[in-house]
Enzyme design. Structure first.
Site, PDB file in Angstrom:
ATOM      1  NE  ARG A  49     -36.663 -27.097   5.664  1.00 18.41           N
ATOM      2  CZ  ARG A  49     -37.536 -27.089   6.948  1.00 18.41           C
ATOM      3  NH1 ARG A  49     -37.069 -26.394   7.927  1.00 18.41           N
ATOM      4  NH2 ARG A  49     -38.721 -27.528   6.677  1.00 18.41           N
ATOM      5  CE1 TYR A 103     -13.429 -17.849  -0.890  1.00 19.98           C
ATOM      6  CE2 TYR A 103     -15.368 -17.654   0.414  1.00 19.98           C
ATOM      7  CZ  TYR A 103     -14.652 -18.040  -0.902  1.00 19.98           C
ATOM      8  OH  TYR A 103     -15.664 -18.005  -1.942  1.00 19.98           O
ATOM      9  CG  ASP A 175     -12.641 -20.922   6.824  1.00 17.03           C
ATOM     10  OD1 ASP A 175     -12.124 -22.276   6.835  1.00 17.03           O
ATOM     11  OD2 ASP A 175     -13.127 -20.546   5.921  1.00 17.03           O
TER      12      ASP A 175
HETATM   13  N1  PLP Z   1     -13.484 -20.870   3.634  1.00 13.26           N
HETATM   14  C1  PLP Z   1     -12.345 -20.914   2.870  1.00 13.26           C
HETATM   15  C2  PLP Z   1     -11.047 -20.481   3.267  1.00 13.26           C
HETATM   16  C3  PLP Z   1     -12.479 -20.819   1.403  1.00 13.26           C
HETATM   17  O1  PLP Z   1     -11.449 -21.061   0.587  1.00 13.26           O
HETATM   18  C4  PLP Z   1     -13.866 -20.674   0.863  1.00 13.26           C
HETATM   19  C5  PLP Z   1     -14.067 -21.090  -0.563  1.00 13.26           C
HETATM   20  O2  PLP Z   1     -13.204 -20.979  -1.427  1.00 13.26           O
HETATM   21  C6  PLP Z   1     -15.017 -20.813   1.649  1.00 13.26           C
HETATM   22  C7  PLP Z   1     -14.788 -20.693   2.998  1.00 13.26           C
HETATM   23  C8  PLP Z   1     -16.444 -20.941   1.082  1.00 13.26           C
HETATM   24  O3  PLP Z   1     -16.757 -22.453   0.771  1.00 13.26           O
HETATM   25  P1  PLP Z   1     -17.845 -22.713  -0.409  1.00 13.26           P
HETATM   26  O4  PLP Z   1     -17.275 -22.086  -1.582  1.00 13.26           O
HETATM   27  O5  PLP Z   1     -17.787 -24.161  -0.188  1.00 13.26           O
HETATM   28  O6  PLP Z   1     -18.937 -21.952   0.159  1.00 13.26           O
END
Ligand code: PLP
Length: 393
Positions: A49, A103, A175
Site C-alpha cells: 500500500r 470519460y 487523461d
Molecule cells: N479514463 C478513460 C478515458 C477511460 O476510458 C476509462 C475507462 O473506460 C477510465 C479513465 C477509467 O478507468 P478504469 O475503468 O480502469 O477505472
C-alpha cells in the site's frame, strides 16, 4: 537497472523497469509477492500500500520513462488513479475546471462525490482554450482535460491548456488513456500530471484492471500521501502482468493505429455511414491540431449510421468484432456509449456532448484489417438491406 534514457520507445517498452533477478539471472522480472518486508536495517520500508514493492517500483520507471516524467505510480484501476489524484490536490473551497467531454466515470466521480467534500467544479461549454479560461475563478486549483476524448475523439490543444494553467498558477492534469505515450507525451507540452486507465492500452489484452500516474516527484509525493491512506494500490501479481503487457505496448498501439486509419477511411466511404469521428481524417475539425501534438492518430474511432439503421442490429450481426465493454484490447470491440460508458449521463447531457443513442465506438484491434472490413461490410450489409428495406431507407 539500465536506464535506457536515450533508447527508442520499443526498447524502453521491452527493457526499462525490469525487476532485477540477481539470484538466478532469469531473462524476465521475478514477482515479489511479499506483503511483509524487513524494517530494521533498510533504507526503504516496503509495503504494497506504500506503492513501493520491488515490482511496483520498477514498473513505475518504465511508465515514467515513456511519459518523460520524473516518476510514476501504479494503481488498481484508472478511477483509483484519477480519484486519488483529484482528491490529493483539491479540498473544501477549491474549484476545478473540467473539459466538457470526459470519460463518463470521471464525470460521475465529480458530480456524485465532490459536493460532499465541498469541492466546486465547472464543466466547460466547449473545448477551446477560451472555454477553459472563462471558467477560471480565484479559487481554481486544477484544470482537467482528456484528449482525444471519449467517445467522439475531440482534440484539445494540450500546450495551450498547459500555458493557461501556468499563467494562473493552476495545476494541469490530462487523461492520456486514448493516446498512450506512444502517440502523445503531454509532459513535453508542459502538462503537470498524466493519468491513465492502464486497463486499456497499457494492459492491452482485456485481462488487467489498473491505473497509472506520471508526474514530477513533488506531485507524486502529494498523491502518494493520500494514496497510502486510500489504499488503491495494485497487487504485485497484476503489476507483473502489466509489466509483461507493456513490453509490447509500442508495437500493439502502432499496429492497431494503422488498422484504425484504414478502417476510418473505408467507413467514411460506406453509404450507410453518416459520420465517422477519427482525428486522422482530414474532415475531422481538429485534424491539424491532432497532427501537431500526436505522433499518429490512435486506434479509437466512433461512427454513426444514416437514419433508419439500427446500431443494435448491426452489433448483433457482427461475427468477428465483439460487441463488448471497455476498449484497447488487441481484439476489436464495439459498443454503444449511450448504454455503457456514458449511460449515467442524462439524455440531455449526452446530446449536449454530441453523443446520439446509435453512436458506435470502435476500438480497433490488431486483426487483419481486411477481415475487420469484411465483418463490417459483408455480414452486415445483408442485414442492413433487410433493415433498410423495412424502414424505407
Ligand atoms: N479514463 C478513460 C478515458 C477511460 O476510458 C476509462 C475507462 O473506460 C477510465 C479513465 C477509467 O478507468 P478504469 O475503468 O480502469 O477505472
Amino acid at each position: 537497472m539500465a536506464s535506457h534514457k536515450n533508447s527508442g520507445q520499443k526498447t524502453i517498452c521491452v527493457h526499462t523497469g525490469e525487476t532485477p533477478d540477481k539470484q538466478f539471472r532469469g531473462a524476465i522480472s521475478p514477482i515479489y509477492m511479499a506483503s511483509s518486508y524487513e524494517f530494521m536495517e533498510v533504507d526503504v520500508k516496503r509495503y504494497p500500500r506504500y506503492f513501493n514493492t520491488p515490482n511496483q517500483e520498477f514498473l513505475s520507471k518504465k511508465i515514467a520513462q515513456l511519459e518523460h516524467s520524473e516518476g510514476a505510480m501504479i494503481f488498481s484501476s484508472g478511477m483509483a488513479a484519477i480519484s486519488t489524484t483529484l482528491l490529493a490536490f483539491l479540498g473544501s473551497g477549491d474549484h476545478i475546471v473540467l473539459q466538457k467531454d470526459i470519460y463518463g466515470g470521471t464525470r460521475n466521480l465529480v458530480e456524485e462525490q465532490f459536493d460532499r467534500y465541498g469541492i466546486e467544479y465547472t464543466f466547460t461549454s466547449g473545448l477551446y482554450v477560451n472555454d477553459f479560461e472563462c471558467c477560471i475563478q480565484p479559487n481554481t486549483k486544477l484544470i482537467y482535460i482528456e484528449t482525444p476524448s471519449n467517445p467522439l475523439l475531440k482534440i484539445v490543444d494540450i500546450a495551450a491548456i498547459a500555458n493557461l494553467a501556468k499563467s494562473h498558477n493552476i495545476l494541469s492534469v490530462i487523461d492520456n488513456t486514448f493516446a498512450t505515450p506512444i502517440i502523445q507525451r503531454p509532459i513535453d507540452f508542459g502538462i503537470d500530471i498524466v493519468l491513465h486507465s492502464a486497463t486499456k492500452y497499457f494492459g492491452g489484452h482485456s485481462d488487467i484492471s489498473a491505473g497509472a500516474l506520471a508526474a514530477k516527484q513533488e506531485h507524486i509525493d502529494t498523491v502518494w500521501n493520500l494514496g497510502k491512506n486510500l489504499g488503491g494500490n495494485l497487487s504485485d501479481f497484476m503489476v507483473w502482468m502489466l509489466e509483461r503487457s507493456m513490453k509490447t505496448l509500442s508495437v500493439r498501439v502502432k499496429a492497431q493505429q494503422k488498422n484504425a486509419k484504414k478502417l476510418a477511411k473505408k467507413l467514411q466511404k460506406n453509404k450507410y455511414v453518416d459520420t465517422v469521428y477519427y482525428p486522422g481524417l482530414k474532415s475531422h475539425p481538429n485534424y491539424e491540431l491532432a497532427k501537431k501534438q500526436m505522433n499518429g492518430f490512435g486506434a479509437m474511432l466512433s461512427f454513426k449510421f444514416i437514419d433508419g439503421i439500427d446500431s443494435e442490429q448491426f452489433l448483433k450481426a457482427l461475427k468477428l468484432i465483439k460487441p463488448s465493454m471497455s476498449l484497447a484490447g488487441i481484439e476489436s470491440t464495439m459498443l454503444l456509449p449511450s448504454r455503457t460508458s456514458h449511460a449515467l449521463l442524462s439524455p440531455e447531457e449526452r446530446a449536449d456532448q454530441g453523443i446520439c443513442d446509435g453512436l458506435i465506438r470502435f476500438s480497433v484491434g490488431m486483426e487483419n484489417s481486411d477481415d475487420l472490413l469484411i465483418d463490417i461490410t459483408m455480414h452486415c450489409t445483408r442485414r442492413f438491406n433487410k433493415v433498410c428495406r423495412f424502414r424505407n431507407v
